[in-house]
Design a protein around this motif. Structure first.
Motif, PDB file in Angstrom:
ATOM      1  N   GLU A 197     -40.655   8.231 139.505  1.00 16.58           N
ATOM      2  CA  GLU A 197     -40.092   8.052 138.165  1.00 16.58           C
ATOM      3  C   GLU A 197     -40.769   6.906 137.424  1.00 16.58           C
ATOM      4  OE1 GLU A 197     -35.606   8.036 136.316  1.00 16.58           O
ATOM      5  OE2 GLU A 197     -35.972   6.833 138.111  1.00 16.58           O
ATOM      6  N   LYS A 198     -41.007   5.809 138.117  1.00 18.30           N
ATOM      7  CA  LYS A 198     -41.570   4.629 137.469  1.00 18.30           C
ATOM      8  C   LYS A 198     -43.068   4.772 137.195  1.00 18.30           C
ATOM      9  CE  LYS A 198     -42.198  -0.362 138.091  1.00 18.30           C
ATOM     10  NZ  LYS A 198     -41.926  -1.535 138.949  1.00 18.30           N
ATOM     11  N   HIS A 199     -43.802   5.374 138.126  1.00 22.39           N
ATOM     12  CA  HIS A 199     -45.264   5.334 138.039  1.00 22.39           C
ATOM     13  C   HIS A 199     -45.914   6.663 137.657  1.00 22.39           C
ATOM     14  CE1 HIS A 199     -45.212   1.315 139.788  1.00 22.39           C
ATOM     15  NE2 HIS A 199     -44.414   1.767 140.750  1.00 22.39           N
ATOM     16  N   CYS A 200     -45.161   7.756 137.627  1.00 15.42           N
ATOM     17  CA  CYS A 200     -45.776   9.067 137.413  1.00 15.42           C
ATOM     18  C   CYS A 200     -45.238   9.827 136.209  1.00 15.42           C
ATOM     19  CB  CYS A 200     -45.613   9.945 138.663  1.00 15.42           C
ATOM     20  SG  CYS A 200     -46.313   9.228 140.166  1.00 15.42           S
ATOM     21  N   PHE A 201     -43.933   9.731 135.960  1.00 14.99           N
ATOM     22  CA  PHE A 201     -43.316  10.613 134.972  1.00 14.99           C
ATOM     23  C   PHE A 201     -43.741  10.294 133.540  1.00 14.99           C
ATOM     24  CE2 PHE A 201     -39.378  11.638 137.801  1.00 14.99           C
ATOM     25  CZ  PHE A 201     -40.231  12.306 138.663  1.00 14.99           C
ATOM     26  N   GLN A 202     -44.189   9.074 133.287  1.00 17.88           N
ATOM     27  CA  GLN A 202     -44.596   8.741 131.927  1.00 17.88           C
ATOM     28  C   GLN A 202     -45.741   9.631 131.464  1.00 17.88           C
ATOM     29  OE1 GLN A 202     -45.603   4.623 131.344  1.00 17.88           O
ATOM     30  NE2 GLN A 202     -46.124   4.894 129.182  1.00 17.88           N
ATOM     31  N   CYS A 203     -46.633   9.966 132.385  1.00 14.25           N
ATOM     32  CA  CYS A 203     -47.770  10.847 132.049  1.00 14.25           C
ATOM     33  C   CYS A 203     -47.554  12.278 132.529  1.00 14.25           C
ATOM     34  CB  CYS A 203     -49.063  10.305 132.675  1.00 14.25           C
ATOM     35  SG  CYS A 203     -49.560   8.683 132.074  1.00 14.25           S
ATOM     36  N   HIS A 204     -46.801  12.459 133.604  1.00  5.49           N
ATOM     37  CA  HIS A 204     -46.657  13.783 134.213  1.00  5.49           C
ATOM     38  C   HIS A 204     -45.183  14.134 134.362  1.00  5.49           C
ATOM     39  CE1 HIS A 204     -50.934  13.689 135.015  1.00  5.49           C
ATOM     40  NE2 HIS A 204     -50.790  12.505 135.587  1.00  5.49           N
ATOM     41  N   GLY A 205     -44.448  14.031 133.257  1.00  2.00           N
ATOM     42  CA  GLY A 205     -43.037  14.389 133.256  1.00  2.00           C
ATOM     43  C   GLY A 205     -42.771  15.614 132.404  1.00  2.00           C
TER      44      GLY A 205
ATOM     45  N   GLN B 163     -49.313  15.661 131.208  1.00  2.00           N
ATOM     46  CA  GLN B 163     -50.756  15.580 130.992  1.00  2.00           C
ATOM     47  C   GLN B 163     -51.493  16.324 132.094  1.00  2.00           C
ATOM     48  OE1 GLN B 163     -52.096  11.539 130.523  1.00  2.00           O
ATOM     49  NE2 GLN B 163     -50.617  11.066 128.918  1.00  2.00           N
ATOM     50  N   GLY B 164     -52.629  16.908 131.711  1.00  2.00           N
ATOM     51  CA  GLY B 164     -53.381  17.686 132.677  1.00  2.00           C
ATOM     52  C   GLY B 164     -52.619  18.885 133.194  1.00  2.00           C
ATOM     53  N   ASP B 165     -51.655  19.371 132.391  1.00  2.00           N
ATOM     54  CA  ASP B 165     -50.829  20.512 132.770  1.00  2.00           C
ATOM     55  C   ASP B 165     -50.129  20.273 134.109  1.00  2.00           C
ATOM     56  OD1 ASP B 165     -49.702  22.981 132.274  1.00  2.00           O
ATOM     57  OD2 ASP B 165     -51.258  24.074 133.366  1.00  2.00           O
TER      58      ASP B 165
END
Length: 877
Positions: free
Chosen positions: A288-296, A301-303
């Motif tokens: 949640e802290k390190h991944c969802f900002q770009c891949h939520g 991002q990047g599908d």
């Protein structure tokens, strides 16, 4: 100092050639005779080095720590960490020189001095690495290169000492310590030059003139460029003005920051801890802290939407996707390096948890055979089916466009086989053509005509009675199963309507045949679908169809229909004998021309992969056809002879005709007919076959990256993660360097932190095939440089050339090949992409076949007797 300047510097100080000049030893041996005026160059460089000392100012700061991994990328984004790398390298390979370096670093904070140490030391590390890559671990080679590197660092140390107010005797000690190696260098150098020159001349007797001309051209080019390099060198001697100097971060007090960038290695202890992690409290918050900002859910991002993917359990449902994520986490590519809020320990938690979830999933509790949905025939299956149905070649294949591959990698994947309006119109046209051709007077003697449409109206049969008799025999064959009375009557109705309008038995009969050929019952496979929520065994007719379209890409023959009617295809012995019988039939050639061609990718030779016939008149359509036939026939032979899977790479034979043999420079093969030919260890197996080598190259240029990726992805089934954006592009200074070979450019490009871990797996495999050119011809040189086909895998295993590559893969990765071909066979046999629940069957097939060296017929029999092949179940999720 630039590479070329250092090359001449080392040559002039010691008479030692640099590894960066092509044909360096011959150039060194002949440089004086070539008349190069290098004395001014030597004086200029010495003057510049003497002036170097004025750039350093003594200011104390903490001493760097030891323990740095010498394989760390030398051009690390953090210069302080790179300094530690240089020191660690010096401590291991030249401990005396390291003393001067550490003395300077412990006393000076001058950024210009540190920057020069970083630049010079990084170059030395690169040069030693390149030297060993090119010339191996010959003791004389190592002595030459180590002496050059040591002396360069010594001179830097002397200049540093001059800038310090504190006397330092390490320089004197270093001077004395190097006298013996330098004296030894003279005799070793002469012996080495004689050895290398003799070997090269013996190997290139027919190319002496070409060599001499090449050397002279390179000498002229070096002479022209030395002035430019000197100007650049002079500009670098003075360094930037004090107020323009870059402020670099101080070296860290310990090596933790360097360890942060090393790949995450998941240990057994990490996996044991991962099994006990609380997902909601210890794992999910990190995502949640390190991944969802770009891949939520909102960004993906990047599908890639990890927030949603984490809800799809078990994670092995999306196994390939999560393996890629795991690799990105391990290699610090995701979360990105600039995310300094995630610690190495937290990365290890994420990597360990994902590794455990994916690679240690318990498949024993999984009970799902999957569902082979109703799908239409591929165009190739349609062509083979109508030929077998009517007993004659009807040449319908050319009337359809090429089929696209589905998610399984095969054209028979059900999720890609749709019927569009344009395709339906094509089916109508082809059906009309078939009916007319089959019923013509020229083919009245065919077996199918005699069997299915032998009856015509006469004293004993009315038109309706005759067509009914004909259809009773023909419809079960066309639909590949028993037909109901209602189905038979529907086609009788078509006949009656057409006969009433045309008053012609032949016209009405042709109308019935056309109707059958465009019926979903003919065009579609797998009509028997499960009815309940539990797993159901497929019926005997469906077994017959799965068998025939798996092994023949066509309809069942009379033997299979008879056994299905007798309900005997559920008997293991009967099924085994049928597989053996079917594999001896020429129809099983499709396992090479269809299955292997689509699995390995060589079906594209002659279409997507071809050479311009104007510039390459040797690349004929017949050659490309022979290239595909070679690999197809070779694969078929392994199956028919039930050979061990290892011979896919190590077989000592192949299939050639005269044109392909000439392409390979193999003598004694005459004529157009393909035949089995014994070949040497280099050419044997698929690694030596032009079809494979061509599809893994670029036009007119080999690609170690494409070839290595093909081995990992298609052969081993362990694809590397997708490259980051722009990863395929060389940096400008690397791309434009004429002193570097392509291999050296690739090695330097691959040292970028975001690329290094994947290229360490990919590139060595591709280097092993470099003795073949872009269209499969053997070679020893490329663009004036000798081919270097050595490779070193991440685990330290080294090999040379294609023979060494084969040995390494067979010894270390034969299980992966067996698993990959089993997955591909099962997917092809089922006509669908495999799902996570199929992995249980795959592992059982592989385990059962391992004791007999993974013989190919055993693998095929294992697929046919497997749970997914014999059962099906309605899918509810």
């Amino acid at each position: 100092m630039t590479i070329l300047t250092f090359s001449f510097f080392s040559l002039l100080l010691f008479g030692v050639p640099s590894p960066h000049l092509d044909e360096d030893r011959l150039l060194a041996a002949n440089s004086v005779q070539a008349g190069l005026t290098l004395q001014p160059v030597k004086m200029a460089i010495q003057k510049g080095l003497l002036n170097l000392g004025s750039q350093f100012v003594r200011t104390p700061h903490p001493r760097p720590q030891k323990g740095v991994n010498e394989n760390q990328v030398s051009d690390h984004p953090n210069p302080s960490e790179a300094l530690l790398t240089v020191v660690a390298f010096a401590e291991k390979h030249m401990p005396n020189s390291a003393g001067a370096l550490k003395t300077f670093l412990s006393q000076s904070r001058d950024q210009a001095g540190i920057q020069r140490i970083l630049r010079e030391g990084s170059q030395l590390i690169q040069q030693v690495d390149d030297h060993r890559e090119k010339f191996g671990n010959d003791p004389a080679n190592i002595l030459i290169q180590a002496t050059q590197a040591s002396w360069q660092l010594i001179m830097l140390g002397h200049q540093m000492d001059r800038s310090s107010s504190t006397p330092n005797t390490s320089g004197i000690a270093l001077d004395d310590s190097m006298k013996k190696p330098i004296r030894q260098l003279g005799s070793d150098r002469n012996a080495l030059l004689l050895k290398v020159d003799r070997g090269r001349l013996e190997a290139q007797r027919s190319s002496i003139v070409e060599w001499e001309s090449d050397i002279k051209d390179r000498q002229k080019m070096a002479t022209r460029k030395i002035a430019e390099q000197l100007e650049e060198f002079y500009a670098g001697i003075a360094g930037p003005e004090p107020n323009q100097r870059e402020t670099l971060p101080q070296p860290p007090r310990n090596a933790d920051s360097i360890d942060q960038r090393l790949p995450i290695m998941v240990t057994d202890n990490d996996l044991a801890a991962a099994a006990k992690l609380n997902y909601q409290q210890q794992v999910y918050p990190l995502f949640e802290k390190h991944c969802f900002q770009c891949h939520g859910e909102q960004t993906h991002q990047g599908d890639l939407d990890l927030q949603t993917k984490l809800l799809e359990r078990p994670l092995v449902k999306n196994r390939t996707k999560w393996i890629s994520v795991l690799q990105q986490i391990r290699n610090h590519a995701m979360p990105p390096p600039e995310d300094t809020t995630i610690s190495r320990k937290q990365r290890t938690i994420l990597a360990s948890w994902l590794h455990y979830q994916i690679h240690h999933f318990d498949y024993s509790a999984v009970d799902n055979p999957g569902l082979e949905g109703v799908r239409r025939m591929t165009h190739l299956e349609y062509s083979y089916t109508v030929d077998d149905l009517f007993g004659m070649p009807l040449q319908t294949r050319k009337r359809f466009p090429s089929s696209m591959s589905g998610s399984s990698g095969f054209a028979n994947s059900g999720n890609s086989l749709f019927i569009e309006q344009l395709l339906m119109e094509r089916y109508l046209q082809v059906a009309e053509s078939i009916a007319g051709k089959f019923m013509s007077a020229k083919v009245e003697a065919t077996a199918s005509r005699e069997t299915f449409f032998r009856l015509t109206p006469g004293p004993s049969f009315t038109p309706e009675a005759a067509i009914q008799k004909n259809l009773t025999a023909f419809l079960p064959r066309a639909f590949r199963r028993p037909v109901s009375l209602a189905e038979l009557n529907s086609y009788l109705k078509i006949f009656k309507t057409s006969f009433r309008e045309s008053k012609s038995f032949e016209i009405a009969r042709d109308a019935v045949v056309q109707s059958i050929l465009i019926s979903p019952n003919f065009l579609f496979l797998n009509h028997s679908q499960p009815t309940g929520s539990q797993s159901e065994k497929i019926d005997h007719w469906q077994v017959a169809n799965r068998l025939s379209y798996f092994l023949w890409s066509s309809m069942p023959d009379r033997e299979l229909f008879r056994l299905a009617k007798e309900k005997r295809l559920d008997q293991a012995e009967v099924l085994s004998r049928q597989v053996e019988r079917m594999l001896t039939s020429p129809k099983s050639n499709t396992l090479g021309s269809v299955f292997a061609a689509q699995w390995l990718g060589f079906q594209h030779v002659g279409t997507r992969i071809r050479a311009d016939p104007i510039d390459n008149p040797w690349c004929t359509d017949s050659l490309m056809k022979s290239m595909k036939m070679e690999t197809s026939l070779f694969f078929q032979s392994l199956i028919r002879d039930n050979r061990p899977l290892s011979e896919l790479l190590t077989a000592d034979y192949t299939f050639l005709n005269e044109e392909l043999a000439n392409h390979y420079r193999i003598e004694g093969v005459k004529g157009k007919q393909m035949r089995r030919v014994k070949v040497n260890g280099v050419r044997g197996g698929i690694f030596g076959q032009a079809s494979i080598l061509a599809i893994t190259s670029y036009p007119h240029q080999t690609s170690p990256v494409k070839r290595g990726t093909w081995i990992l992805t298609d052969l081993l089934g362990t694809p590397p993660p997708p490259p980051p954006p722009g990863a395929s592009e060389f940096a400008e200074e690397i791309e434009e360097s004429e002193s570097l070979s392509f291999r050296q450019k690739l090695q330097r490009h691959s040292r970028q932190p975001q690329c290094a871990s994947c290229h360490a797996q990919i590139d060595p495999l591709g280097f092993g095939l470099e003795q073949f050119d872009w269209f499969g011809r053997t070679r020893t040189r490329s663009r004036g440089r000798r081919i270097d086909s050595r490779g070193t895998l991440p685990d330290g295993t080294s090999f040379t050339g294609v023979s060494g590559l084969k040995t390494v893969i067979i010894e270390k990765h034969i299980d992966e090949i067996a698993t990959q071909i089993t997955r591909k066979l099962l997917s092809f046999g089922l006509g669908r992409q495999l799902e996570y629940y199929d992995e249980k069957a795959v592992r059982k097939i592989v385990a059962d076949a391992k004791s007999d060296n993974y013989r190919l017929q055993n693998l095929i029999k294992g697929v046919i007797s497997s749970y997914p092949f014999q059962f099906q179940r309605i899918q509810t999720d």
